[in-house]
Design a protein around this motif. Sequence first.
Motif, PDB file in Angstrom:
ATOM      1  N   PRO A 503      97.540  43.388   8.998  1.00  0.00           N
ATOM      2  CA  PRO A 503      97.789  42.383  10.053  1.00  0.00           C
ATOM      3  C   PRO A 503      97.336  42.858  11.430  1.00  0.00           C
ATOM      4  O   PRO A 503      96.845  42.062  12.234  1.00  0.00           O
ATOM      5  N   GLU A 507      94.252  41.089  13.730  1.00  0.00           N
ATOM      6  CA  GLU A 507      94.479  40.654  15.112  1.00  0.00           C
ATOM      7  C   GLU A 507      93.511  41.335  16.072  1.00  0.00           C
ATOM      8  O   GLU A 507      92.974  40.691  16.987  1.00  0.00           O
ATOM      9  N   PRO A 531     100.771  42.314  15.879  1.00  0.00           N
ATOM     10  CA  PRO A 531     101.727  42.309  14.754  1.00  0.00           C
ATOM     11  C   PRO A 531     102.186  43.720  14.424  1.00  0.00           C
ATOM     12  O   PRO A 531     101.469  44.692  14.653  1.00  0.00           O
TER      13      PRO A 531
END
Length: 535
Positions: A503, A507, A531
């Motif tokens: 994650p 991002e 995240p």
Amino acid sequence: MTRSTRPRLQGLLVVPHRSTRPLRRPLAALVVVAGLALVAPVASPGTSPVARSATAGAGSPAPGTATTAGRGTAVAEEPPNVVMVLTDDMRKDDMRHMPHVRELLVDRGMTFRQAQSPHPLCCPARAEILSGQYAQNNGVHHNSGPYGGWQAFDPSSTIATWAQDEGYRTALHGKHLNHFERGSAADPGWTNFDILIEPATDYANFDFFGGTSYRNDYVTTRLDQRTVSDLERWAGPTPYLVMANHVAPHIWMPRSARGDGDGDRGGRPPKVAPEHKRALARLKPAAFKAPSFNEADMSDKEKGVRSRAKVSRREMSTLNLARIRSLLSVDDAVKHLVDTLRETGELDNTYIVFTSDNGYALGEHRFTGKDRLSDEILDVPLVVRGPGVPAGKKSDRLVSLVDLTATLTSLMDLSPDITLDGEDFSDTLLGGKATHRRDTMLIQTGGKATGVRDPGWTYRGVLTERYAYGRRVNDRLSDGFLYDRAQDPYELRNLIRSKRYAPVRRELERRLRALGDCAGNECNRHFGRTPKPRG
């Protein structure tokens, strides 16, 4: 394509026309020194240079008092002088061996502990300083090749031309971008275009633009003398911008060596002045203490360095000692510069900035040199002293060389006729509450290949307070990196393929795509929290 006709790259925003407002009284002097900056107040008109610092009377603000002007940024009451001392390939930790810089700049100015060179190579970094733009906008991706070199830079709009438009005298001493051909025309905007002609990294035998030549000499001494000469003769009511671009501690490229524009091929350890040849004899590189020095397992690193052999500790010690000894001459030049500003009455009216074009690896991850997106290469020294700058303060704000140009432009109240990509950090510099919004910084290295999907680039990535992420432009996972610097400050464990950090990687890749072609305020976005890793 010639420099004068080279088009700007797509994505560059240009203001329709230059400012036509009348010239103002000079502001306080701003002096920039590589790795360190000093700020000093400005003198009142009609006073002698030596008497300026004592002319502030009751009921009126003292010279250099911070006020709101221009775009609402705090600047000196009058235009400041700026003096920049720029070193070449200096590491942030090298500054500990420069006593004059520490006493005269660090102890009396603000040190930025998270200063970055977001394109850590000579020519691109210097182009960023002059233009206040990233390479996608100023056109300089590399030191040479179809997407780089000094000839790729359009010098028609720089901090020098903006300063000259506002009545400043301007001087550029020493190294240009990375090369300058004999017989080429001077760049516009410089009252004194006093640059070194190729080869610009020969410490002993060198030529200046205009015809002056030195043989069996020492380049730092001559650059010191030529810089101080301008400070002496320009003292007075007219402000000045002076950049002293030193060669040290770049490796020594004698005239007999064959370089290719990239600067290091055929080089030797820096040449040292006679007075410093015995200094610090037992010194060992700070890199030796880093767990990343001669890293044991390189299998997770970028493709270009995975198979590198371990470096020689003896060679690194020899190189490091010569580098530091060469910087001792720059340290002497800083003292001479500050003494001259004091004697001419300009010290309190001048911003002094000390920084470097990029950092340098001395065996971390088995690498020696620059042009990689690792911590010791991205990190640069940055200190600023001057009017309104609190003495002895340190800031952990993440700033860059691109931001430095935006900040100086604000302090000098200039009107650039191109859009700057940097974030003005003068609020922090002047001791106020930071108003910045950026939480992610673009970082990149250029390339020479033409037959790829995204030519002109090699690695591109982003930095946040916690993470460093980057990848080869035409690759996603097999040739890139993701480091959690909060858990792994020496960048030993590459997490780019980690499922737990997937994650985070997605991002940061999103942010890279958003910033890759940015211009102006688009480069200084606030994306919000990243995240958390899974689990």
